[in-house]
Design a protein around this motif. Structure first.
Motif, short mmCIF file in Angstrom:
data_model
loop_
_atom_site.label_atom_id
_atom_site.label_comp_id
_atom_site.label_asym_id
_atom_site.label_seq_id
_atom_site.Cartn_x
_atom_site.Cartn_y
_atom_site.Cartn_z
N THR A 124 1.17 -1.47 0.15
CA THR A 124 -0.06 -0.08 0.24
C THR A 124 1.36 1.40 -0.23
OG1 THR A 124 -1.43 1.16 1.73
CG2 THR A 124 0.39 0.10 2.62
N ILE A 125 0.32 1.92 -0.11
CA ILE A 125 1.01 3.50 -0.32
C ILE A 125 1.11 4.27 0.99
CG2 ILE A 125 1.22 5.92 -1.41
CD1 ILE A 125 -0.48 4.63 -3.79
N LEU A 126 2.31 4.45 1.66
CA LEU A 126 2.52 4.87 2.84
C LEU A 126 2.27 6.78 2.50
CD1 LEU A 126 4.86 2.12 3.75
CD2 LEU A 126 2.06 2.50 4.43
N LEU A 138 0.75 9.40 4.86
CA LEU A 138 -0.79 9.21 4.67
C LEU A 138 -1.99 8.18 5.91
CD1 LEU A 138 -0.61 8.68 0.78
CD2 LEU A 138 -1.13 10.44 1.76
N THR A 139 -2.73 8.11 5.95
CA THR A 139 -3.27 7.96 6.89
C THR A 139 -4.07 6.31 6.47
OG1 THR A 139 -5.64 8.17 6.58
CG2 THR A 139 -4.76 9.36 8.47
N GLN A 140 -4.21 5.91 7.37
CA GLN A 140 -4.43 4.62 6.55
C GLN A 140 -5.41 4.33 5.46
OE1 GLN A 140 -5.69 1.21 9.75
NE2 GLN A 140 -5.96 -0.96 8.16
N TRP A 141 -6.40 5.00 5.87
CA TRP A 141 -7.67 5.20 4.53
C TRP A 141 -7.54 5.93 3.35
CZ3 TRP A 141 -11.91 2.26 4.49
CH2 TRP A 141 -12.41 1.13 5.90
N GLN A 142 -6.86 7.16 4.14
CA GLN A 142 -6.30 7.47 2.39
C GLN A 142 -5.44 6.37 2.05
OE1 GLN A 142 -4.31 10.64 4.65
NE2 GLN A 142 -5.76 12.45 4.15
N GLY A 143 -3.86 6.11 2.53
CA GLY A 143 -3.17 5.03 1.92
C GLY A 143 -4.59 3.80 1.38
#
Length: 456
Positions: A124-126, A138-143
């Motif tokens: 995922t994108i961190l 990034l937050t977990q939901w944003q990533g």
């Protein structure tokens, strides 16, 4: 580098050797849809080429896991397992679509689930490097949302461009070659081990495409179908996500000296923002134009039409092979052009050479009267359909028909039907074939094939 080359060769060999048996299986299984009015090909052609490509992916990962230097990728990162899980899911959905033509919304849901499976396993994108701002966490939901969006966009962009023989596989191979050079430099020059998975993914993706291309070049004997186009789109997106959201850009600042060198060294930090876009620039542009065109007409964004970029090249008079080459050169020009900002002086001449040759090739192909021919010394290394004609009569016939139709008519008929090695007499009197249009699942040769009756 030797380990990556070995992985690439093994992947290509497995894909190439399995494509023939997969073609026979697709014929027996009935994965040969009827000709539609928008299709370019003139007779049913088997799909399911993605089966061979998936096993090539598995072989590449298996070989890399047993190599000394690449084994660390599997020990220190869970990204290869995440890729394999997502690829298996998207491949199964593609196989079902190639056989049963499942609904577009179901496929979209499957793509999102496959992306979610990779996110759950760590791919995922961190964070994102933003120019003039720095690294933004990034937050977990944003990533998760950004990762799923990138995967779905890339998969559908590759799927939409899969409309001519060898087009999608060739364009993705060119894009993955550029991405491999970028990721390898991040891993090797900067010593950032987090870029190793993306480098491995790019090498395996090149092998998958190179192994499938000999069977898929015009005239294609098998299509990759959604099982192949969605698979290579997912692998391409996985590499972009890995190197963009997993590699910490701040690590590169440790290698900067003076302020001028710091500016130069920080250029590759922002390349991940551009590389995922440039490597799929042509497919992404085709995807956006298709969505705008269809919604403007009040149609579903997933409805097939006749407005793709490669279809327009055919409509303005380019032959099948010429249209594919034009798309190849455009992809190489954009991908390697963006890569010039992230390479060092030692490899700059290689990238610039590719860019210059791509620009020259594109300019020559766009000239209305220029027709590329294989040099006589190289005729022994290319299929007979790409060799020079041996008589003046053949030259006259070829000048009076479309290039694609002439290539099809003068090709050995034993490849396409029972007419034997000679050219069928009925082909000589045919009028030039009107070029049709394909859907998102691909298309193949345009010209008649000996000994076959076509229903359109």
């Amino acid at each position: 580098m030797r380990e990556y080359l070995l992985t690439l060769c093994i992947t290509a060999a497995v894909t190439y050797l399995l494509t023939g048996p997969v073609r026979k299986f697709a014929i027996v299984a009935g994965a040969m849809p009827e000709i539609r009015a928008r299709d370019v090909h003139r007779e049913p052609t088997p799909r399911l080429g993605g089966i061979a490509m998936f096993f090539g992916l598995c072989a590449g990962l298996l070989v890399a896991d047993h190599l000394t230097n690449l084994n660390e990728v599997f020990e220190k990162s869970n990204e290869p397992r995440a890729l394999l899980s997502g690829a298996a899911l998207i491949w199964l959905i593609g196989v079902l679509d190639d056989k049963f033509e499942i609904d577009a919304l179901i496929k979209l849901g499957g793509q999102m689930i496959a992306a979610g499976v990779m996110v759950m396993q760590g791919l995922t994108i961190l964070w994102l490097p933003v120019p003039l701002v720095g690294t933004v966490a990034l937050t977990q939901w944003q990533g998760t949302l950004l990762t799923v969006a990138l995967v779905v966009i890339t998969i559908n962009a590759v799927n939409f461009v899969d409309g001519l023989d060898g087009l999608a596989a060739g364009m993705v191979c060119i894009a993955s070659a550029a991405f491999f050079m970028y990721a390898y430099r991040i891993w090797y020059s900067y010593g950032i081990e987090a870029a190793a998975p993306a480098t491995l993914f790019a090498a395996i993706l090149m092998g998958m495409c190179l192994g499938f291309l000999p069977h898929n070049m015009h005239p294609a004997r098998i299509f990759m179908g959604d099982s192949g186009s969605m698979l290579i789109g997912l692998v391409l997106a996985a590499g972009a996500i890995s190197v963009t959201g997993q590699v910490d850009p701040d690590i590169m600042r440790l290698f900067s000296g003076s302020e001028r060198n710091a500016v130069h060294q920080m250029v590759p930090v922002y390349i991940p923002l551009l590389m995922p876009l440039t490597i799929i620039a042509i497919p992404a542009a085709d995807l956006i134009l298709a969505i705008v065109r269809r919604t403007w007409r009040g149609q579903s964004p997933f409805a097939a039409d006749r407005g793709h970029l490669h279809h327009r090249l055919l409509e303005i008079g380019h032959s099948h092979s010429r249209a594919v080459l034009i798309m190849y050169f455009w992809s190489a020009l954009i991908a390697f052009g963006a890569l010039t900002y992230s390479v060092n002086a030692a490899s700059m001449w290689i990238v610039l050479g590719v860019v210059i040759l791509s620009a020259i090739g594109l300019a020559l192909l766009l000239l209305p009267r220029f027709r590329p021919r294989t040099p006589r010394w190289a005729e022994a290394f290319v299929p007979p359909r790409y060799r020079r004609r041996g008589s003046a009569q053949a030259e006259t016939q070829e000048a009076g028909a479309l290039e694609a139709g002439a290539q099809e008519a003068t090709a050995p008929a034993g490849q396409y039907g029972p007419a034997g090695p000679e050219q069928p007499a009925a082909v000589d009197g045919q009028s030039p074939v009107t070029v049709g249009v394909s859907g998102a699942n691909g298309a193949t040769a345009i010209g008649g094939r000996g000994g076959s009756k076509v229903r359109i």
